[in-house]
Scaffold this active site. Sequence first.
Site, PDB file in Angstrom:
ATOM      1  N   ARG A 107       0.803  -1.228   0.000  1.00  0.00           N
ATOM      2  CA  ARG A 107       0.000   0.000   0.000  1.00  0.00           C
ATOM      3  C   ARG A 107       0.843   1.289   0.000  1.00  0.00           C
ATOM      4  NH1 ARG A 107      -3.585   1.780   2.892  1.00  0.00           N
ATOM      5  NH2 ARG A 107      -5.039   2.217   1.215  1.00  0.00           N
ATOM      6  N   CYS A 135      14.634  -4.140  -4.454  1.00  0.00           N
ATOM      7  CA  CYS A 135      15.470  -3.264  -5.285  1.00  0.00           C
ATOM      8  C   CYS A 135      14.600  -2.316  -6.107  1.00  0.00           C
ATOM      9  CB  CYS A 135      16.368  -4.109  -6.167  1.00  0.00           C
ATOM     10  SG  CYS A 135      17.462  -5.097  -5.155  1.00  0.00           S
TER      11      CYS A 135
HETATM   12  N1  LLP Z   1     -17.310  -3.948  -3.384  1.00  0.00           N
HETATM   13  C1  LLP Z   1     -16.655  -3.802  -4.546  1.00  0.00           C
HETATM   14  C2  LLP Z   1     -17.386  -4.004  -5.773  1.00  0.00           C
HETATM   15  C3  LLP Z   1     -15.305  -3.429  -4.568  1.00  0.00           C
HETATM   16  O1  LLP Z   1     -14.690  -3.284  -5.740  1.00  0.00           O
HETATM   17  C4  LLP Z   1     -14.618  -3.231  -3.349  1.00  0.00           C
HETATM   18  C5  LLP Z   1     -13.196  -2.851  -3.344  1.00  0.00           C
HETATM   19  C6  LLP Z   1     -15.331  -3.411  -2.146  1.00  0.00           C
HETATM   20  C7  LLP Z   1     -16.673  -3.768  -2.194  1.00  0.00           C
HETATM   21  C8  LLP Z   1     -14.690  -3.251  -0.799  1.00  0.00           C
HETATM   22  O2  LLP Z   1     -14.185  -1.971  -0.615  1.00  0.00           O
HETATM   23  P1  LLP Z   1     -13.651  -1.538   0.837  1.00  0.00           P
HETATM   24  O3  LLP Z   1     -14.840  -1.599   1.787  1.00  0.00           O
HETATM   25  O4  LLP Z   1     -12.622  -2.503   1.253  1.00  0.00           O
HETATM   26  O5  LLP Z   1     -13.127  -0.181   0.662  1.00  0.00           O
HETATM   27  N2  LLP Z   1      -6.251  -2.282  -2.708  1.00  0.00           N
HETATM   28  C9  LLP Z   1      -6.862  -1.015  -2.373  1.00  0.00           C
HETATM   29  C10 LLP Z   1      -8.345  -1.111  -2.252  1.00  0.00           C
HETATM   30  C11 LLP Z   1      -9.018  -1.605  -3.502  1.00  0.00           C
HETATM   31  C12 LLP Z   1     -10.486  -1.831  -3.320  1.00  0.00           C
HETATM   32  C13 LLP Z   1     -11.110  -2.415  -4.534  1.00  0.00           C
HETATM   33  N3  LLP Z   1     -12.496  -2.676  -4.404  1.00  0.00           N
HETATM   34  C14 LLP Z   1      -6.223  -0.472  -1.094  1.00  0.00           C
HETATM   35  O6  LLP Z   1      -5.349  -1.117  -0.526  1.00  0.00           O
HETATM   36  O7  LLP Z   1      -6.561   0.625  -0.661  1.00  0.00           O
END
Ligand code: LLP
Length: 413
Positions: free
Chosen positions: A308, A338
């Site tokens: 992140r 690296c």
């Molecule tokens: N529903 C859908 C359709 C989504 O695409 C996502 C997240 C969620 C629910 C859940 O979202 P949350 O409640 O966790 O914000 N890797 C990134 C976050 C990518 C989220 C993608 N979709 C990070 O580390 O911030």
Amino acid sequence: MLEIKNKLPFVEDTSLHDIIKVCQTPFYVYSQKMITHKVEMTKKILGKNIFFSVKANSNQAILKLMNSLGIGADVVSVGELKRSLDAGFPPNKIIFEGVGKSKEDLIYAIQKNIRLINTESLEEIKLLQKLALEKNKIIDIGVRLNPNIDGGTISKISTGKKTDKFGIEINEIEKIVNLISNCNNLNLIGVSCHIGSQISNIDAYKNTFIEMKKAADKFMASGINIKHVDLGGGFHVSYGKNDPKFRIEDVKSELDSQFNSSKYELSFEPGRYLIAEAGILVTSIINTKENGGVNYLIVDAGMNTFVRPAMYNAHHDIETITKKTDNSIQYTVAGPICESTDIFVRNILLSKQTVGDILIIRNTGAYGKVMSSTYNTRSLPAEVLVNKENFAMIYIPEKIEKNIEEDIIPSWL
Ligand code: LLP
């Protein structure tokens, strides 16, 4: 999640040092109590229709715990779907979405009789109709709409603007209605959306709810009986003292104002909110150096362990647990990879650190282990679950050196 008791670090009633004795750094630790608290609190405020977004953390033990807490699963790949079924989620508590589901993915989901397949394009609706007809089944589907709302989050995790790749544009409802009227094997019963992650702006929720209520009503007026309105995830988690304030109760107030008199079954798909704060990453200092006046602490976790900060410039608080004298030295904490972007934080004040000292990176329960990789041919991190005075390894990585024979040498080499 990590508390200091008698000058020693504890997760619940377990000493972190006891875990370090048996588990090699870097590793993630999760608190069952904190996950349980977040889930119970979310259910209490937003209602029973909570679907854990499995992409945030797909460890089998975590999924089993989530299932035991009575919530459903929101999955975006066959891998996540299989993991959720394996962990015991009943098929009727699983929603499958995702912008790129293959024909094989859809066939698998159809066979498993899950609660809803949320479609993200007109093409996908046509394909689903064809597949359902071939299987001689009538299946429940939802459509993910793109409400064209800017959630005010960073562009890399924004999903609800009309130029984003997700969902079907909300002004295409007529097209969906026309198409669905020719799809005898599909039962359109749901609408869904997800405008992005880390959304703290309450107006963005309000506007999303207004648009989604209008959309569901429009389908109803066209004779389509919408039962479920799924309002996505995205709830904000505070990663540091400069983060905006967010209260889930404010989301609930907006929800009540916008959907007060409606009969739709409302649901949410939080990932981060349920587990980010329940996890820490534990890492050891493997080297210290000073380059051009910058004091580096090189740790054994890298961007391959926790991406992140490198990927989104995300801030995560870092603390020492081995030395608790006054903070006196400005350090930059870097991983061993690296790449210049392999930095966890720049210029934080810590007491003097030496090789072997332990640092913890906070709020790493979501989008931590699931995004780790073996880049630079390094092993994946382990995972540990704490429950009161007990702890268990819930993932033990294979040493990467052992995987050499998995590659295949062609005959000409
Ligand atoms: N529903 C859908 C359709 C989504 O695409 C996502 C997240 C969620 C629910 C859940 O979202 P949350 O409640 O966790 O914000 N890797 C990134 C976050 C990518 C989220 C993608 N979709 C990070 O580390 O911030």
